[in-house]
Design a protein around this motif. Structure first.
Motif, PDB file in Angstrom:
ATOM      1  N   PRO A 102       0.810  -1.229   0.026  1.00 20.18           N
ATOM      2  CA  PRO A 102       0.094   0.294  -0.050  1.00 20.18           C
ATOM      3  C   PRO A 102       1.114   1.262  -0.049  1.00 20.18           C
ATOM      4  O   PRO A 102       2.003   1.399   0.593  1.00 20.18           O
ATOM      5  CB  PRO A 102      -0.800  -0.141   1.433  1.00 20.18           C
ATOM      6  N   CYS A 103       0.492   2.041  -0.707  1.00 25.39           N
ATOM      7  CA  CYS A 103       1.124   3.545  -0.585  1.00 25.39           C
ATOM      8  C   CYS A 103       1.340   4.071   0.457  1.00 25.39           C
ATOM      9  O   CYS A 103       0.471   4.073   1.560  1.00 25.39           O
ATOM     10  CB  CYS A 103       0.057   4.695  -1.581  1.00 25.39           C
ATOM     11  N   GLN A 104       2.675   4.661   0.677  1.00 24.82           N
ATOM     12  CA  GLN A 104       3.001   5.391   2.213  1.00 24.82           C
ATOM     13  C   GLN A 104       3.348   6.683   2.204  1.00 24.82           C
ATOM     14  O   GLN A 104       4.051   7.140   3.090  1.00 24.82           O
ATOM     15  CB  GLN A 104       4.114   4.256   2.830  1.00 24.82           C
ATOM     16  N   CYS A 105       2.645   7.421   1.185  1.00 29.42           N
ATOM     17  CA  CYS A 105       2.925   8.761   1.221  1.00 29.42           C
ATOM     18  C   CYS A 105       2.170   9.426   2.404  1.00 29.42           C
ATOM     19  O   CYS A 105       1.269   8.608   3.096  1.00 29.42           O
ATOM     20  CB  CYS A 105       2.538   9.510  -0.104  1.00 29.42           C
ATOM     21  N   PRO A 106       2.380  10.543   2.738  1.00 36.99           N
ATOM     22  CA  PRO A 106       1.939  11.301   4.040  1.00 36.99           C
ATOM     23  C   PRO A 106       0.336  11.370   4.021  1.00 36.99           C
ATOM     24  O   PRO A 106      -0.309  10.945   4.952  1.00 36.99           O
ATOM     25  CB  PRO A 106       2.529  12.724   4.249  1.00 36.99           C
ATOM     26  N   ASP A 107      -0.133  11.600   3.020  1.00 37.42           N
ATOM     27  CA  ASP A 107      -1.675  11.771   2.696  1.00 37.42           C
ATOM     28  C   ASP A 107      -2.228  10.136   2.946  1.00 37.42           C
ATOM     29  O   ASP A 107      -3.213  10.184   3.516  1.00 37.42           O
ATOM     30  CB  ASP A 107      -1.938  12.149   1.257  1.00 37.42           C
ATOM     31  N   CYS A 108      -1.577   9.329   2.551  1.00 40.20           N
ATOM     32  CA  CYS A 108      -2.183   7.836   2.455  1.00 40.20           C
ATOM     33  C   CYS A 108      -2.098   7.526   3.801  1.00 40.20           C
ATOM     34  O   CYS A 108      -3.084   6.795   4.428  1.00 40.20           O
ATOM     35  CB  CYS A 108      -1.652   6.807   1.603  1.00 40.20           C
ATOM     36  N   GLN A 109      -1.088   7.723   4.563  1.00 39.95           N
ATOM     37  CA  GLN A 109      -0.692   7.210   5.962  1.00 39.95           C
ATOM     38  C   GLN A 109      -1.760   8.027   6.827  1.00 39.95           C
ATOM     39  O   GLN A 109      -1.935   7.418   7.629  1.00 39.95           O
ATOM     40  CB  GLN A 109       0.440   7.804   6.238  1.00 39.95           C
TER      41      GLN A 109
HETATM   42 ZN   LIG Z   1      -0.334   7.765  -1.216  1.00 37.67          ZN
END
Ligand SMILES: [Zn+2]
Length: 153
Positions: A5-12
């Motif tokens: 799963p994406c771990q960019c700040p928004d996704c987190q």
């Molecule tokens: Zn993301």
């Protein structure tokens, strides 16, 4: 390999909020109330902003517009781009119309009541899906995430 799963700040931030909402509202009844409150607060605020902005638009009632803009005679002197404002008003009207439709659909979801045994199943699975953030597995996972070099904090 399964896709990470994406771990960019928004996704987190989304994962954290998603899990928190499950953890703090682990029954059907609580999820119903939570969604209803979120929808109603969205409608109240967006509706009020739209109403307020419409009053200050040049093509609204001239008396109201003049009063609101402090006797300014030229609409082009108003703050902001009038086209952008007109577009924003149209967007807000659309949002409010959609929220109204969603409310009508939600009312059917919110009529449902389930036996306590089913609510217990909700609680059980909520605990699996969104375990206590202070539990050992979650703490270990958080530490791993924080060691990833391209993430802030
Ligand atoms: Zn993301």
């Amino acid at each position: 390999m399964p896709e990470e799963p994406c771990q960019c700040p928004d996704c987190q931030r989304f994962y954290r909020e998603h899990d928190r909402l499950i953890r703090e509202n682990p029954t059907l009844r609580q999820q119903q109330e939570l969604s209803w409150a979120a929808l109603q607060s969205f409608r109240t605020l967006a509706g009020r902003v739209l109403e307020d902005l419409q009053k200050t638009q040049p093509d609204a009632d001239p008396a109201l517009a003049t009063a609101a803009s402090g006797a300014a005679t030229s609409s082009s002197a108003d703050a902001g781009d009038p086209d952008a404002m007109a577009q924003a008003l149209a967007d807000l009207e659309n949002i409010n119309a959609h929220l109204f439709s969603i409310e009508a659909l939600m009312e059917r979801i919110f009529d449902v009541r389930v036996p306590e045994a089913v609510e217990q199943k909700f609680r059980e699975l909520a605990g699996e899906l969104a375990p206590d953030p202070l539990n050992a597995d979650r703490l270990r996972l958080n530490r791993l995430l924080h060691q990833t070099p391209d993430l802030p904090g």
